[in-house]
Design a protein around this motif. Sequence first.
Motif, PDB file in Angstrom:
ATOM      1  N   TYR A 102       0.872  -1.270  -0.117  1.00 46.26           N
ATOM      2  CA  TYR A 102      -0.187  -0.059  -0.129  1.00 46.26           C
ATOM      3  C   TYR A 102       0.701   1.167   0.034  1.00 46.26           C
ATOM      4  CZ  TYR A 102      -3.298   3.517   1.624  1.00 46.26           C
ATOM      5  OH  TYR A 102      -4.055   4.556   1.806  1.00 46.26           O
ATOM      6  N   PRO A 103       0.575   2.205  -0.952  1.00 47.76           N
ATOM      7  CA  PRO A 103      -0.657   2.552  -1.589  1.00 47.76           C
ATOM      8  C   PRO A 103      -0.567   1.798  -2.854  1.00 47.76           C
ATOM      9  CG  PRO A 103       0.832   4.405  -1.651  1.00 47.76           C
ATOM     10  CD  PRO A 103       1.531   3.384  -0.687  1.00 47.76           C
ATOM     11  N   THR A 104       0.420   1.330  -3.471  1.00 51.31           N
ATOM     12  CA  THR A 104       0.513   0.591  -4.816  1.00 51.31           C
ATOM     13  C   THR A 104      -0.381  -0.649  -4.983  1.00 51.31           C
ATOM     14  OG1 THR A 104       2.773   1.641  -5.264  1.00 51.31           O
ATOM     15  CG2 THR A 104       1.869   0.007  -6.736  1.00 51.31           C
ATOM     16  N   TYR A 150      -1.852  -3.075  -2.145  1.00 50.03           N
ATOM     17  CA  TYR A 150      -1.976  -3.557  -0.606  1.00 50.03           C
ATOM     18  C   TYR A 150      -2.016  -5.233  -0.631  1.00 50.03           C
ATOM     19  CZ  TYR A 150      -7.147  -4.186  -1.048  1.00 50.03           C
ATOM     20  OH  TYR A 150      -8.217  -4.667  -1.654  1.00 50.03           O
ATOM     21  N   ARG A 172       6.342  -1.895   4.882  1.00 47.79           N
ATOM     22  CA  ARG A 172       5.119  -1.273   4.144  1.00 47.79           C
ATOM     23  C   ARG A 172       5.483   0.219   3.714  1.00 47.79           C
ATOM     24  NH1 ARG A 172      -0.235  -1.443   7.185  1.00 47.79           N
ATOM     25  NH2 ARG A 172      -1.018  -1.388   5.073  1.00 47.79           N
ATOM     26  N   ASN A 208       3.800   2.589   2.801  1.00 46.07           N
ATOM     27  CA  ASN A 208       3.183   3.859   3.319  1.00 46.07           C
ATOM     28  C   ASN A 208       3.764   4.583   4.290  1.00 46.07           C
ATOM     29  OD1 ASN A 208       2.014   3.413   6.129  1.00 46.07           O
ATOM     30  ND2 ASN A 208       1.243   1.403   5.143  1.00 46.07           N
ATOM     31  N   THR A 209       3.529   5.997   4.525  1.00 45.66           N
ATOM     32  CA  THR A 209       4.421   6.654   5.307  1.00 45.66           C
ATOM     33  C   THR A 209       3.967   6.566   6.977  1.00 45.66           C
ATOM     34  OG1 THR A 209       2.928   8.486   4.661  1.00 45.66           O
ATOM     35  CG2 THR A 209       5.237   8.194   3.555  1.00 45.66           C
ATOM     36  N   ASN A 210       2.845   6.047   7.111  1.00 46.53           N
ATOM     37  CA  ASN A 210       2.479   5.999   8.524  1.00 46.53           C
ATOM     38  C   ASN A 210       3.193   4.728   9.181  1.00 46.53           C
ATOM     39  OD1 ASN A 210       0.734   8.014   8.288  1.00 46.53           O
ATOM     40  ND2 ASN A 210      -1.008   7.048   7.831  1.00 46.53           N
ATOM     41  N   SER A 244      10.398   4.235   3.122  1.00 42.84           N
ATOM     42  CA  SER A 244       9.463   4.203   1.720  1.00 42.84           C
ATOM     43  C   SER A 244       9.429   2.827   1.229  1.00 42.84           C
ATOM     44  CB  SER A 244      10.620   4.946   0.816  1.00 42.84           C
ATOM     45  OG  SER A 244      11.575   4.081   0.596  1.00 42.84           O
TER      46      SER A 244
END
Length: 137
Positions: free
Chosen positions: A29-31, A33, A66, A68-70, A94
């Motif tokens: 994710y986001p490409t 998941y 993962r 995603n940035t979170n 990243s």
Amino acid sequence: AGVSVTASSQDTSTTQTAAKAVDGSAVGYPTDYTKEWATVGGGAGSWLQLTWASPVTLSRVVLYDRPNTNDQVTGGTLVFSDGTAVPVTALTNSGSATTFNFAAKTVTSVRLQVSSVAAATENVGLAELEAWGYVAP
């Protein structure tokens, strides 16, 4: 090959299962998941384990967070079936490769034990885990 994958938690509703951490794709994710392992609300204390039917000799583990940035693993330990451990520093947020090299060891399992995560983490996980070495004769 010949590896089973278990985890402290996995999101079966979104197909973000433990097996996705070894599916050969470091996408997440986001490409996409559907190609990553994600826990359900997991943070520090979460784990992912690879277990082989026959001993393997490993000298490197590559972890892909993962993307995603979170959700980010910021610390942990690789725990091997022979009782040894290798510290894990913060993974590249990243989702690109973070490599851990160590003296070759012959084992039947390796567990990523997550000890800390970024403050924004909701569901810790991995896009991919690569264990490098060779199958013992």
